[in-house]
Design a protein around this motif. Structure first.
Motif, PDB file in Angstrom:
ATOM      1  N   HIS A  39     -23.406  91.955 -80.054  1.00  0.00           N
ATOM      2  CA  HIS A  39     -22.215  91.056 -80.446  1.00  0.00           C
ATOM      3  C   HIS A  39     -22.690  90.777 -81.818  1.00  0.00           C
ATOM      4  O   HIS A  39     -21.522  90.778 -82.760  1.00  0.00           O
ATOM      5  N   ARG A  88     -18.445  89.609 -76.848  1.00  0.00           N
ATOM      6  CA  ARG A  88     -18.576  88.275 -76.735  1.00  0.00           C
ATOM      7  C   ARG A  88     -18.570  87.829 -75.372  1.00  0.00           C
ATOM      8  O   ARG A  88     -19.396  86.919 -74.957  1.00  0.00           O
ATOM      9  N   GLU A  89     -17.769  88.412 -74.299  1.00  0.00           N
ATOM     10  CA  GLU A  89     -17.780  87.753 -72.955  1.00  0.00           C
ATOM     11  C   GLU A  89     -19.093  88.313 -72.288  1.00  0.00           C
ATOM     12  O   GLU A  89     -19.876  87.456 -71.398  1.00  0.00           O
ATOM     13  N   GLU A 135     -10.752  95.243 -82.179  1.00  0.00           N
ATOM     14  CA  GLU A 135     -10.728  93.749 -81.675  1.00  0.00           C
ATOM     15  C   GLU A 135     -11.108  93.775 -79.991  1.00  0.00           C
ATOM     16  O   GLU A 135     -11.661  92.691 -79.555  1.00  0.00           O
ATOM     17  N   LYS A 136     -10.640  94.880 -79.158  1.00  0.00           N
ATOM     18  CA  LYS A 136     -11.109  94.831 -77.837  1.00  0.00           C
ATOM     19  C   LYS A 136     -12.571  94.966 -77.734  1.00  0.00           C
ATOM     20  O   LYS A 136     -13.192  94.361 -76.842  1.00  0.00           O
ATOM     21  N   ASN A 137     -13.321  95.865 -78.452  1.00  0.00           N
ATOM     22  CA  ASN A 137     -14.785  95.628 -78.517  1.00  0.00           C
ATOM     23  C   ASN A 137     -15.235  94.532 -78.726  1.00  0.00           C
ATOM     24  O   ASN A 137     -16.517  94.135 -78.099  1.00  0.00           O
ATOM     25  N   ARG A 138     -14.751  93.806 -79.702  1.00  0.00           N
ATOM     26  CA  ARG A 138     -15.360  92.632 -80.093  1.00  0.00           C
ATOM     27  C   ARG A 138     -15.340  91.415 -79.037  1.00  0.00           C
ATOM     28  O   ARG A 138     -16.205  90.796 -78.700  1.00  0.00           O
ATOM     29  N   THR A 139     -14.162  91.542 -78.212  1.00  0.00           N
ATOM     30  CA  THR A 139     -13.859  90.410 -77.221  1.00  0.00           C
ATOM     31  C   THR A 139     -14.753  90.791 -75.983  1.00  0.00           C
ATOM     32  O   THR A 139     -15.448  89.923 -75.488  1.00  0.00           O
ATOM     33  N   ARG A 140     -14.950  92.078 -75.662  1.00  0.00           N
ATOM     34  CA  ARG A 140     -15.798  92.488 -74.568  1.00  0.00           C
ATOM     35  C   ARG A 140     -17.541  92.136 -74.965  1.00  0.00           C
ATOM     36  O   ARG A 140     -18.101  91.523 -73.876  1.00  0.00           O
ATOM     37  N   GLU A 154     -20.027  91.625 -85.278  1.00  0.00           N
ATOM     38  CA  GLU A 154     -19.418  90.911 -86.063  1.00  0.00           C
ATOM     39  C   GLU A 154     -20.043  91.093 -87.318  1.00  0.00           C
ATOM     40  O   GLU A 154     -19.141  90.988 -88.384  1.00  0.00           O
TER      41      GLU A 154
END
Length: 758
Positions: free
Chosen positions: A151, A516-517, A509-514, A155
């Motif tokens: 992550h 982070r979760e 943005e999709k990879n970034r959200t995954r 970022e």
């Protein structure tokens, strides 16, 4: 009494023994008779002394083999027996207490050890659970760290792409005005370079004119120096002639002095003294000689080998025989013989010294020497005047200065010749004044051209500096534009490299959200395991295990130690319990009390005997002091004249023997043999004077005392104190006779002095 030289510091007891009977008799008459002890007193004192000797040693200790020592030994043996009985009784009591205490200790520690073992088993089970949780925590921690890293990388990459895009936009905006400024600087630099070329030409023209005028000025300056050197050389040539004339006159005076004998004031004074000494010696010789004159004689008169006629005089300077005919012969010795010979020898010696001195001075008479001295003084005065005149003219420096001036003149002529070749139009000046005027004119003209050249140089420098500044600005602008262009290319390449791994912009943005979760889920699982682990308190559990294991080991050691204590106590009770220790202790105490009472009785008797002996001896000493007090008081009176009013003396009289002299001063007592050499002489002198004073009553109140250099160790200050002691003896009726090699030491005594000569 006669105190021989070298014996003044000896113990006076020997001299007192020689006068023992007389001294004791006089001391009895002066109040000591009643203090003499009887024969019974002596026997009683001897009995006490014998009793004490049988009981005590010289150091006051109880003597071995005496009843008192045997009683003391029995008492000490009984006390030792009591101590051993007490130790045996205490040992059995202590063993009984140790046995009971050991059984109690064993039971207590066994109970505590069982409790600790149960607690230890529970703590070890919890530690096993802790180990499993820690293994799970380590796996979850690695999963969380990997998710956090992925992550964070996503970022960081997005932030770097945004930063590069922003920096590219800012750089493109900054490059536009820089390009326009570089073009303006190029045009300005071209104009300034043309102005610099014109200023360079003007400066060359001004410097050429300045050089021509400066050469003429330096040539005029060289002519000034040349003419000045010529004048200085001429003046030094004149002074050289004057110095040579003065030196010739000095040489003439030196030659006149050399022709005269060396007669100075000292030589002349010596000749005068020798002349006077010879005159005095001749006068003495004439006064000592004998003159005879034959008035009339019928027979032949002959002095030595000389025959004298009537009316003839003859001087006799040495012993001669005078004969008149054959019936009379007289020996004549002028001046008693010896005086005349000495006078004649003195006169001959004076005459010999005078002749030698006059010959050395190369003169014959004192008048001639005086005339030569006057001439020498006049010539020396003239020589000093000429030397002073030479010094005033710096005679030693004239030639060196003249040579230096000639060298400078040659150098100036060469310089003028060399500069004339560079300035052929220059006309030679007719005088020094003309050369100075032309030099001043050229200097003024040189300053004018120098100012113009300076202005041209300043203008050229200003134009050159402006060109340099423009060139530097253009170089900076060009360099900045090139650097910005290189930076833009570099940033664009970095942006492309960062965007390629991230893929298309719509997937970022999709990879970034995954990512982070995934990080949040791993963190939640790790925190749950850590909370469960903290609730078990692993550090406390480990400490509990170590504490309980240590408690079990300590209990085992205490049980083992108590077992050993129980076995030792049981053994003592078995082996030593066959005898009644309390009865043995009471028997030993009764025997010790009996022996102690016997010892106390004998000890009281021994101390009583010693007390009687000491008190009887003290009374005897007091009687002895009363008997010897008159003698001690008289000695003290003499010592106080030397050592001050605090000085006192003491003496003992035992069995008729007078001795053991001591002196006390400032609260300290000194035996006679511990005194210094000077103090022994003074104390011995005081004792002898006191004995003489006591014995004087048997000789009409006076006795002579002879001191033959008896105070050789006394310093001058102590000798002055001895005056008072000797004067006191004289006032008490003694006749004091002092024999000394230094009568001045006793001048203040005020006594009659008799000088003895061999």
């Amino acid at each position: 009494m006669w105190v021989w030289q070298g014996q003044g510091g000896e113990d006076p007891s020997e001299h007192a023994a020689e006068q023992r009977d007389a001294l004791l008799s006089r001391l009895k008459d002066e109040g000591g008779g009643a203090a003499m002890q009887s024969e019974l007193d002596s026997r009683v004192a001897g009995r006490f002394e014998d009793e004490c000797d049988a009981l005590f040693t010289r150091t006051g200790q109880v003597k071995a083999g005496s009843d008192l020592r045997r009683a003391q030994e029995r008492k000490e043996a009984a006390e030792e027996e009591v101590r051993r009985a007490e130790e045996a009784f205490a040992k059995l009591e202590h063993a009984l207490r140790d046995f009971a205490q050991a059984e109690s200790t064993i039971a207590s520690h066994r109970e505590k050890s069982a409790e600790s073992a149960a607690e230890l088993e529970s703590a070890r089970a919890k530690l096993k659970t802790v180990s499993e949780l820690r293994h799970r925590e380590e796996i979850q921690r690695r999963v969380f760290e990997e998710a956090t890293a992925r992550h964070g990388q996503m970022e960081s990459a997005l932030e770097q792409v945004a930063a590069l895009q922003k920096e590219i936009r800012q750089l493109e905006e900054r490059m536009k005005p820089a390009t326009e400024k570089a073009g303006q600087l190029e045009a300005s630099l071209k104009e300034k370079r043309a102005a610099f070329d014109e200023a360079e030409k003007a400066l060359e023209k001004a410097e050429q004119a300045q050089t021509e005028v400066r050469d003429s000025c330096e040539l005029a300056n060289a002519w000034v120096r040349l003419l000045q050197e010529r004048e200085e050389a001429a003046g030094l040539e004149k002074r050289k002639g004057e110095v040579e004339a003065l030196r010739a006159r000095c040489e003439k005076v030196d030659a006149d002095l050399a022709s005269l004998p060396t007669v100075d004031a000292d030589v002349y004074g010596k000749l005068q003294r020798l002349e006077g000494q010879l005159s005095e010696a001749d006068a003495v010789l004439r006064a000592t000689s004998t003159g005879i004159e034959v008035i009339r004689s019928a027979a032949e008169v002959k002095a030595g080998d000389v025959i004298l006629a009537d009316g003839e005089e003859h001087v006799i300077e040495q012993e001669e025989f005078l004969t008149v005919g054959e019936s009379l012969e007289i020996r004549i010795s002028p001046g008693g013989g010896t005086g005349l010979a000495d006078a004649k020898r003195t006169a001959n010696e004076c005459r010999s010294r005078k002749e030698e001195a006059f010959a050395s001075a190369e003169v014959e008479t004192l008048k001639e020497a005086g005339e030569i001295l006057g001439k020498r003084q006049q010539l020396e005065s003239r020589r000093r005047e000429l030397a002073a005149e030479l010094t005033g003219k710096d005679a030693d420096e004239v030639e060196s200065r003249l040579g230096e001036a000639k060298r400078r003149l040659a150098a100036s002529e060469a310089e003028v010749k060399r500069r004339c070749e560079r300035s052929p139009a220059f006309e030679d000046p007719a005088s020094l004044a003309e050369a100075c005027e032309r030099m001043e004119a050229f200097q003024a003209e040189t300053e004018s051209f120098q100012a113009k050249a300076g202005e041209a140089k300043a203008h050229r420098l200003a134009v050159s500096e402006s060109c340099k500044q423009t060139e530097a600005a253009l170089a900076r602008a060009t360099e900045s534009a090139q650097a910005d262009e290189r930076r833009l290319i570099e940033l664009q390449a970095q942006l492309r490299a960062k965007e390629e791994p991230l893929g298309a912009s719509e997937d970022r943005e999709k990879n970034r959200t995954r990512l982070r979760e995934e990080k949040q889920q791993a963190e939640a699982a790790l925190n749950a395991t850590r909370q469960e682990l903290e609730s078990l308190q692993p550090d406390t559990l480990e400490a509990d295990v170590r504490r309980l294991e240590r408690a079990i080991d300590v209990a085992k050691q205490e049980i083992e130690k108590a077992g050993q204590q129980k076995a030792v106590a049981s053994n003592i009770l078995t082996t030593d319990g066959s005898v009644d220790p309390a009865a043995a202790l009471e028997t030993a105490r009764a025997r010790a009390e009996s022996d102690a009472e016997r010892h106390r009785s004998l000890e009281r008797r021994a101390e009583a005997i010693r007390l009687l002996r000491d008190r009887f001896a003290a009374e005897q000493q007091e009687l002895s002091d009363r008997f010897s007090r008159p003698l001690a008081e008289k000695v003290s009176a003499y010592l106080q004249q030397v050592f001050g009013p605090v000085a006192t003396a003491s003496v003992s009289v035992e069995d008729g023997v007078i001795g053991r002299w001591r002196m006390a001063r400032d609260g300290t007592e000194f035996a006679f043999d511990k005194l210094s050499g000077g103090a022994r002489e003074q104390v011995a002198g005081a004792v002898r004077l006191a004995m003489a004073e006591i014995l004087a009553n048997d000789f009409d109140g006076t006795l002579p005392v002879v001191f033959d250099d008896a105070f050789t160790n006394a310093d001058p200050e102590r000798v002055r104190s001895l005056h008072r002691m000797l004067d006191l003896a004289a006032r008490h009726g003694l006749q004091i006779i002092l024999l000394t090699c230094n009568p001045s030491d006793y001048a203040a005594l005020g006594a009659h002095t008799v000088s003895l000569q061999a």
